[in-house]
Write a protein that holds these residues in place. Structure first.
Motif, PDB file in Angstrom:
ATOM      1  N   ILE A  44       0.831  -1.225   0.050  1.00 29.33           N
ATOM      2  CA  ILE A  44      -0.232   0.065  -0.179  1.00 29.33           C
ATOM      3  C   ILE A  44       0.816   1.244   0.072  1.00 29.33           C
ATOM      4  CG2 ILE A  44      -2.117   2.191   1.885  1.00 29.33           C
ATOM      5  CD1 ILE A  44      -3.004  -1.226   2.434  1.00 29.33           C
ATOM      6  N   ALA A  45       1.937   1.181   0.844  1.00 26.88           N
ATOM      7  CA  ALA A  45       2.742   2.160   1.297  1.00 26.88           C
ATOM      8  C   ALA A  45       3.402   2.875  -0.751  1.00 26.88           C
ATOM      9  CB  ALA A  45       4.233   2.419   1.929  1.00 26.88           C
ATOM     10  N   ASN A  46       3.728   1.293  -1.289  1.00 25.85           N
ATOM     11  CA  ASN A  46       4.612   1.891  -2.380  1.00 25.85           C
ATOM     12  C   ASN A  46       3.512   2.147  -3.120  1.00 25.85           C
ATOM     13  OD1 ASN A  46       6.635   1.170  -4.070  1.00 25.85           O
ATOM     14  ND2 ASN A  46       5.652  -0.141  -5.028  1.00 25.85           N
ATOM     15  N   GLU A  47       2.237   1.915  -3.297  1.00 22.20           N
ATOM     16  CA  GLU A  47       1.212   2.218  -4.944  1.00 22.20           C
ATOM     17  C   GLU A  47       0.836   3.310  -3.842  1.00 22.20           C
ATOM     18  OE1 GLU A  47      -1.729  -0.337  -3.675  1.00 22.20           O
ATOM     19  OE2 GLU A  47      -1.137  -1.859  -4.126  1.00 22.20           O
ATOM     20  N   LYS A  48       0.867   4.108  -3.025  1.00 19.12           N
ATOM     21  CA  LYS A  48       0.716   5.339  -2.602  1.00 19.12           C
ATOM     22  C   LYS A  48       1.887   6.433  -2.821  1.00 19.12           C
ATOM     23  CE  LYS A  48      -2.117   6.834   0.471  1.00 19.12           C
ATOM     24  NZ  LYS A  48      -3.565   6.995   1.695  1.00 19.12           N
ATOM     25  N   LYS A  49       2.847   5.827  -3.021  1.00 18.51           N
ATOM     26  CA  LYS A  49       4.579   6.655  -2.966  1.00 18.51           C
ATOM     27  C   LYS A  49       5.310   7.073  -1.664  1.00 18.51           C
ATOM     28  CE  LYS A  49       4.356   7.637  -8.677  1.00 18.51           C
ATOM     29  NZ  LYS A  49       3.738   6.431  -8.581  1.00 18.51           N
ATOM     30  N   LYS A  50       5.043   6.066  -0.955  1.00 16.04           N
ATOM     31  CA  LYS A  50       5.291   6.741   0.202  1.00 16.04           C
ATOM     32  C   LYS A  50       6.088   5.627   1.305  1.00 16.04           C
ATOM     33  CE  LYS A  50       1.251   9.186   2.043  1.00 16.04           C
ATOM     34  NZ  LYS A  50       0.157   9.520   2.596  1.00 16.04           N
ATOM     35  N   GLU A  51       6.965   5.893   1.865  1.00 12.80           N
ATOM     36  CA  GLU A  51       8.154   5.371   2.747  1.00 12.80           C
ATOM     37  C   GLU A  51       7.573   4.863   3.738  1.00 12.80           C
ATOM     38  OE1 GLU A  51      11.276   4.662   1.493  1.00 12.80           O
ATOM     39  OE2 GLU A  51      11.406   6.010   0.163  1.00 12.80           O
ATOM     40  N   PHE A  52       7.847   3.049   3.675  1.00 19.06           N
ATOM     41  CA  PHE A  52       7.071   2.549   4.823  1.00 19.06           C
ATOM     42  C   PHE A  52       7.568   2.163   5.884  1.00 19.06           C
ATOM     43  CE2 PHE A  52       7.008  -1.482   7.058  1.00 19.06           C
ATOM     44  CZ  PHE A  52       6.149  -2.501   7.537  1.00 19.06           C
ATOM     45  N   VAL A  53       7.435   2.818   7.190  1.00 13.87           N
ATOM     46  CA  VAL A  53       8.030   3.240   8.394  1.00 13.87           C
ATOM     47  C   VAL A  53       6.920   1.678   9.437  1.00 13.87           C
ATOM     48  CG1 VAL A  53       8.611   4.625  10.171  1.00 13.87           C
ATOM     49  CG2 VAL A  53       8.843   4.880   8.265  1.00 13.87           C
ATOM     50  N   GLU A  54       7.746   1.821  10.329  1.00 10.55           N
ATOM     51  CA  GLU A  54       7.489   0.686  11.455  1.00 10.55           C
ATOM     52  C   GLU A  54       7.484   1.391  12.825  1.00 10.55           C
ATOM     53  OE1 GLU A  54       8.335  -3.458  11.813  1.00 10.55           O
ATOM     54  OE2 GLU A  54       9.522  -3.777   9.751  1.00 10.55           O
ATOM     55  N   TRP A  55       6.524   2.068  13.062  1.00 12.91           N
ATOM     56  CA  TRP A  55       6.550   2.842  14.404  1.00 12.91           C
ATOM     57  C   TRP A  55       7.322   1.743  15.603  1.00 12.91           C
ATOM     58  CZ3 TRP A  55       5.108   7.403  15.162  1.00 12.91           C
ATOM     59  CH2 TRP A  55       5.272   7.823  16.835  1.00 12.91           C
ATOM     60  N   ARG A  56       7.634   0.778  15.525  1.00 10.40           N
ATOM     61  CA  ARG A  56       8.350   0.619  17.094  1.00 10.40           C
ATOM     62  C   ARG A  56       9.922   0.218  16.889  1.00 10.40           C
ATOM     63  NH1 ARG A  56      10.080  -5.088  16.435  1.00 10.40           N
ATOM     64  NH2 ARG A  56       9.035  -6.117  14.367  1.00 10.40           N
ATOM     65  N   ARG A  57      10.082  -0.100  15.904  1.00 13.57           N
ATOM     66  CA  ARG A  57      11.350   0.600  15.179  1.00 13.57           C
ATOM     67  C   ARG A  57      12.113   1.519  15.158  1.00 13.57           C
ATOM     68  NH1 ARG A  57      13.217  -4.912  13.320  1.00 13.57           N
ATOM     69  NH2 ARG A  57      11.308  -5.501  12.980  1.00 13.57           N
ATOM     70  N   LEU A  58      11.421   3.074  15.514  1.00 18.78           N
ATOM     71  CA  LEU A  58      11.695   4.441  15.736  1.00 18.78           C
ATOM     72  C   LEU A  58      12.885   4.550  17.140  1.00 18.78           C
ATOM     73  CD1 LEU A  58       8.590   6.154  13.703  1.00 18.78           C
ATOM     74  CD2 LEU A  58      11.474   5.469  13.129  1.00 18.78           C
ATOM     75  N   THR A  59      13.564   5.151  16.938  1.00 18.01           N
ATOM     76  CA  THR A  59      13.944   5.315  18.445  1.00 18.01           C
ATOM     77  C   THR A  59      12.668   7.054  18.831  1.00 18.01           C
ATOM     78  OG1 THR A  59      15.070   7.931  17.500  1.00 18.01           O
ATOM     79  CG2 THR A  59      16.216   5.139  17.937  1.00 18.01           C
ATOM     80  N   ARG A  60      13.567   7.197  20.490  1.00 20.96           N
ATOM     81  CA  ARG A  60      12.466   7.846  20.745  1.00 20.96           C
ATOM     82  C   ARG A  60      12.544   9.285  20.547  1.00 20.96           C
ATOM     83  NH1 ARG A  60      12.320  12.182  25.329  1.00 20.96           N
ATOM     84  NH2 ARG A  60      10.041  12.433  26.162  1.00 20.96           N
ATOM     85  N   ASP A  61      13.902   9.621  20.021  1.00 22.46           N
ATOM     86  CA  ASP A  61      13.606  11.266  19.195  1.00 22.46           C
ATOM     87  C   ASP A  61      13.226  11.409  17.851  1.00 22.46           C
ATOM     88  OD1 ASP A  61      15.276  12.007  21.435  1.00 22.46           O
ATOM     89  OD2 ASP A  61      17.148  12.074  20.720  1.00 22.46           O
ATOM     90  N   GLN A  62      13.016   9.699  17.223  1.00 17.46           N
ATOM     91  CA  GLN A  62      12.483  10.033  16.039  1.00 17.46           C
ATOM     92  C   GLN A  62      10.827   9.598  15.536  1.00 17.46           C
ATOM     93  OE1 GLN A  62      14.716   5.829  14.789  1.00 17.46           O
ATOM     94  NE2 GLN A  62      15.849   7.501  13.344  1.00 17.46           N
ATOM     95  N   LYS A  63      10.854   9.395  17.020  1.00 22.41           N
ATOM     96  CA  LYS A  63       8.920   9.338  17.165  1.00 22.41           C
ATOM     97  C   LYS A  63       8.325  11.138  16.960  1.00 22.41           C
ATOM     98  CE  LYS A  63       8.533   4.880  18.609  1.00 22.41           C
ATOM     99  NZ  LYS A  63       8.276   3.535  20.141  1.00 22.41           N
TER     100      LYS A  63
END
Length: 378
Positions: A44-63
């Motif tokens: 779905i992300a690819n079809e919408k030309k967006k980057e796929f991101v897993e929230w749990r893999r982001l650091t606190r600062d990234q969130k």
């Protein structure tokens, strides 16, 4: 309950995301419920030309950066996964109560978790995936009424682009699940995912660089893809078992070591059969066959040998020898179509770039192999 295969589940996941109607996927453990939902989210992300991101893999600062940056919110498709076993009393959904003192008056409001906060912000987009949902305590499931029907938590509402997908085990899994109340079930679609066939799992492993020995074995022993006995203490064998075993045995050739690893990840009986297959594979004189490809016809009554040969030949690709590749192409012309296709696909999966670059320079490939089998390799 409607039973579906993996492709049907992927199609339904896209439909429910697009229509913003929740769906709950039930099924036995280890058959790929979560994997299908996540893979579909990536599509779905690819079809919408967006980057796929897993929230749990982001650091606190990234969130926090995602919270504050409109640019990040616009360009990313975020996959937020909450597990029923981690929801506790429901605070991971609802948050905590905050006491507010203002104008000599006291009142309280909910401070929602950062993931839920993100879902309420303009331009955010993604899927909230409630995995192992029916392992959550009933008090948590009661909080889901609002999530599923109103797309909200407390006083905050999700923005329009969010989809809500759930997954859970069936009663047969013996996972100590809680019944989902009928009114809650009425707020969403429901399907039961069936275990994948051997061909389904082989396709998955080919696309994800799975171990060629496992792929060849599963083609030879399709009934070993999924074998469970919830009443036995014996280790069960599931598609997830094979996927993880593929990682565990990568680069290992010693049969004794392979036997130990296999018996720890799949059932002991299947592990013994798999190791017997690996022993057969090691006994094949691949060099002799490549130098005398017509001799492969002598294997006509030994399917186990032919599947083992497919894997053994594919193992040569790691050496990136152009002459070997040309001999492999020649060998495929003397093999039955089923085995030729498997061997070529395994070689292709081992090193797509090497296969493509040198295949286009090979007369055997261009004249004899590609016209017959090219459609299976592209």
């Amino acid at each position: 309950m409607k039973q579906v295969n993996h492709q049907e589940l992927a199609n339904l996941t896209k439909l429910h995301y697009n229509k913003k109607i929740p769906i709950n996927v039930l099924g036995l453990f280890g058959i790929g419920k979560s994997a299908v939902v996540k893979q579909t989210a990536k599509e779905i992300a690819n079809e919408k030309k967006k980057e796929f991101v897993e929230w749990r893999r982001l650091t606190r600062d990234q969130k926090i950066e995602f919270i504050e940056s409109e640019e990040l919110r616009r360009k990313n498709f975020v996959f937020i996964e909450l597990r029923g076993t981690h929801l506790g009393d429901g605070s991971d959904l609802k948050g905590i109560i905050n006491l507010i003192k203002q104008n000599a008056r006291d009142y309280v409001e909910w401070d929602v978790p950062i993931a839920i906060k993100y879902m309420t912000l303009p331009y955010t987009d993604g899927i909230l995936f409630l995995d192992e949902r029916n392992l959550a305590y009933p008090v948590v499931q009661s909080a889901l009424y609002q999530v599923l029907y109103d797309r909200a938590v407390g006083d905050v509402t999700f923005t329009d682009d969010w989809g809500v997908i759930s997954a859970g085990n069936t009663m047969q899994s013996k996972a100590n699940i809680f019944d989902t109340p009928l009114p809650l079930r009425d707020r969403e679609s429901e399907v039961e995912l069936q275990p994948p066939t051997a061909d389904d799992l082989v396709e998955f492993l080919l696309k994800n660089k799975g171990d060629n020995r496992i792929i060849a074995y599963l083609k030879s022993h399709p009934l070993d893809v999924f074998k469970i006995d919830v009443k036995s203490a014996q280790k069960n064998t599931t598609p997830r078992s094979w996927d993880q075993l593929s990682t565990l045995i990568d680069g290992i050739e010693d049969l004794e070591q392979l036997g130990l690893i296999c018996a720890s990840r799949i059932s002991e009986g299947i592990a013994i059969q798999f190791c017997a297959f690996l022993k057969t594979r090691q006994e094949i004189n691949v060099e002799k066959l490549l130098n005398d490809p017509k001799s492969v016809e002598k294997m006509s009554d030994r399917n186990d040998l032919k599947y083992a040969l497919c894997s053994a030949v594919a193992g040569l690709i790691k050496h990136k020898n152009k002459d070997d590749l040309d001999k492999i192409f020649k060998l495929s012309t003397f093999m039955e179509a089923e085995f030729a296709v498997l061997m070529l696909r395994l070689c292709y999966a081992m090193d797509e770039g090497f296969f493509r670059t040198n295949g286009l320079k090979s007369k055997v490939y261009l004249n004899d192999v590609f016209p017959t089998y090219g459609k299976y390799l592209l």
